[in-house]
Design an enzyme around this catalytic site. Structure first.
Site, short mmCIF file in Angstrom:
data_model
loop_
_atom_site.label_atom_id
_atom_site.label_comp_id
_atom_site.label_asym_id
_atom_site.label_seq_id
_atom_site.Cartn_x
_atom_site.Cartn_y
_atom_site.Cartn_z
N GLU A 76 -11.80 -12.24 23.06
CA GLU A 76 -11.21 -11.37 22.03
C GLU A 76 -10.22 -10.42 22.70
OE1 GLU A 76 -11.62 -12.21 19.14
OE2 GLU A 76 -13.70 -12.87 18.82
N ASP A 215 -4.99 -17.10 16.32
CA ASP A 215 -5.38 -17.50 14.96
C ASP A 215 -4.56 -18.69 14.47
OD1 ASP A 215 -7.02 -15.31 15.17
OD2 ASP A 215 -5.72 -14.00 13.99
N TYR A 267 -5.56 -1.43 16.64
CA TYR A 267 -5.24 -2.71 17.28
C TYR A 267 -4.00 -2.54 18.18
CZ TYR A 267 -4.37 -7.75 17.78
OH TYR A 267 -4.16 -9.01 18.28
C1 GLA Z 1 -7.01 -10.70 15.55
C2 GLA Z 1 -5.61 -11.11 15.97
C3 GLA Z 1 -5.65 -12.09 17.13
C4 GLA Z 1 -6.56 -11.62 18.25
C5 GLA Z 1 -7.89 -11.14 17.69
C6 GLA Z 1 -8.78 -10.52 18.74
O1 GLA Z 1 -7.67 -11.77 14.97
O2 GLA Z 1 -4.93 -11.71 14.90
O3 GLA Z 1 -4.37 -12.36 17.59
O4 GLA Z 1 -5.93 -10.64 19.03
O5 GLA Z 1 -7.71 -10.19 16.65
O6 GLA Z 1 -9.23 -11.50 19.62
#
Ligand code: GLA
Length: 428
Positions: A76, A215, A267
């Site tokens: 993650e 994703d 984030y």
């Molecule tokens: C979200 C973001 C991804 C990634 C995750 C954490 O889902 O869209 O790109 O950074 O968080 O792993």
């Protein structure tokens, strides 16, 4: 120690040891199910076993495309640091019914948002010109046009069985289903990797969420019965066999019902801290740091913890991929993976500080009731937990998590089976 036989199969990584050696060539030997090739087209021949040829240049006016959500076994916040990730595609996802129209308008409807119908001229799209859920499909049309794909007008009807803001990538599923459809009605064939980049560009530049690449890659490139080890630096992919149900294990997603928003500041702040840590360590990205010991040079304790999470999570992703590929006894393998999930969650909670109270409650309750291990998935500050649960403990785990939430007067959690499934594809 259970799992000792395959611990050694995790090159360079011993949990609790000195830390990882992350090899950036991304090659972990896997089974014979080769990674999806870069030239895979946007059509319906993807990893589904469907042998029909791609319909590049298809001039027809209508089709239906499905793109799955994802759960991430490990890695993650490693994607934008150019480290390793290990997601698998879910059976749940987003369906986009796309019909070409000749008036240059993009009409966007969703069965889940019936009071929010958006109609905009395709040629007038620019970043942030559309807000809310419709920004994702509109952003894809914009990103495709910025790559000279002649996207015509279209009516796009969306349906989804993915919870929104639950950390299972509903946004990427929306982007990817629409990207496949728009490409095809535009008569253009594009590789899935290129489409993943387009979908990410839509999310980063049009929607304004500074997310990484996991994703969209998961939605477009995962294979059924596999987890996908993706090296975000080289973009090399190894499909690793992952069939928990064959071993009597349930992969359970626990939606904590606390929704997150990746456009919100935390984030982006984590991302900036990682960039600063990389700068101070003299590397372009933290993914290039090959051992946890390598981050001890950072003076700032917060940056040190952030970097330690990134480096150790990449190593755990590689270790799980190696364990799954080791041919060991399933119970031992899953027990070992469970230990790594627990470590991963602790790292996200304590070092990266992106967990939230309901996630910690769910992890503790699930583990206490017999799960091999559990961790939060996705960006954090809300969303879901993934638990690996022996099938005979599944009822006990659900009950324990539900009761733990009730004891704290939290909104009741929801549960979803997370079956490793196929990538995006054309349905009709
Ligand atoms: C979200 C973001 C991804 C990634 C995750 C954490 O889902 O869209 O790109 O950074 O968080 O792993």
């Amino acid at each position: 120690m259970p799992g000792g036989s395959f611990r050694s199969a995790a090159p360079g990584y011993a949990p609790g040891g000195d830390g990882p050696t992350v090899n950036t060539d991304g090659e972990v030997n896997t089974d014979d199910n080769a990674s999806m090739d870069d030239e895979a087209s946007t059509g319906d021949e993807a990893s589904t076993g469907d042998e029909r040829p791609a319909r590049a240049g298809w001039p027809g006016g209508h089709g239906v495309w499905f793109a799955p959500g994802r759960a991430n076994l490990m890695g993650e916040h490693t994607d934008y640091n150019e480290g390793l990730v290990l997601p698998f595609a879910l059976a749940q996802g987003v369906t986009a019914s796309v019909t070409r129209r000749d008036d240059g308008l993009l009409a966007l409807r969703s069965k889940q948002m019936t009071d929010d119908v958006v109609t905009v001229p395709v040629s007038g799209l620019s970043p942030a010109s559309v807000r809310g859920w419709a920004a994702y499909p509109a952003g894809v049309a914009w990103a495709l046009r910025s790559e000279d794909v002649p996207v015509p007008g279209a009516t796009i009807e969306i349906d989804s069985d993915l919870p929104v803001g639950a950390g299972v990538s509903s946004s990427a599923a929306l982007e990817c289903s629409v990207a496949l459809g728009l490409c095809e009605i535009s008569g253009v064939a594009m590789s899935r990797r290129a489409l993943a980049a387009i979908a990410r560009q839509a999310e980063n530049e049009f929607v304004g969420a500074p997310t990484g690449i996991i994703d969209q890659h998961a939605s477009l490139l995962c294979e059924a019965g596999h987890a996908m080890l993706l090296d975000c630096a080289t973009r090399s992919i190894s499909q690793v066999p992952f069939r928990p149900s064959a071993a009597g294990i349930v992969t359970l997603v626990i939606d904590t019902r606390v929704t997150h928003a990746l456009v919100s500041g935390e984030y982006g702040r984590r991302r900036a801290q990682c960039e600063e840590a990389a700068r101070q360590l003299g590397v372009p990205f933290l993914g290039q740091v090959t051992s946890v010991a390598g981050v001890s040079r950072l003076d700032d304790p917060v940056l040190r913890r952030r970097a330690r999470h990134v480096v150790s999570d990449s190593a755990r992703a590689r270790a799980i991929a190696s364990a799954l590929d080791s041919g060991g006894t399933p119970a031992d393998i899953y027990r070992y993976i469970g230990e790594l999930l627990a470590e991963g969650h602790a790292s996200l909670r304590d070092d990266f500080e992106v967990s939230w109270p309901e996630a910690d409650i769910a992890v503790d309750a699930a583990t206490g009731a017999g799960a091999y291990g559990a961790k939060m998935i996705g960006g954090g500050f809300g969303g879901s937990v993934l638990a690996l649960v022996p099938a005979e403990r599944i009822a006990a785990v659900r009950t324990a998590v539900t009761e733990a939430f009730a004891a704290r007067s939290a909104t009741p959690p929801e549960f979803m089976d997370a079956t490793p499934s196929a990538a995006a594809r054309r349905l009709a």
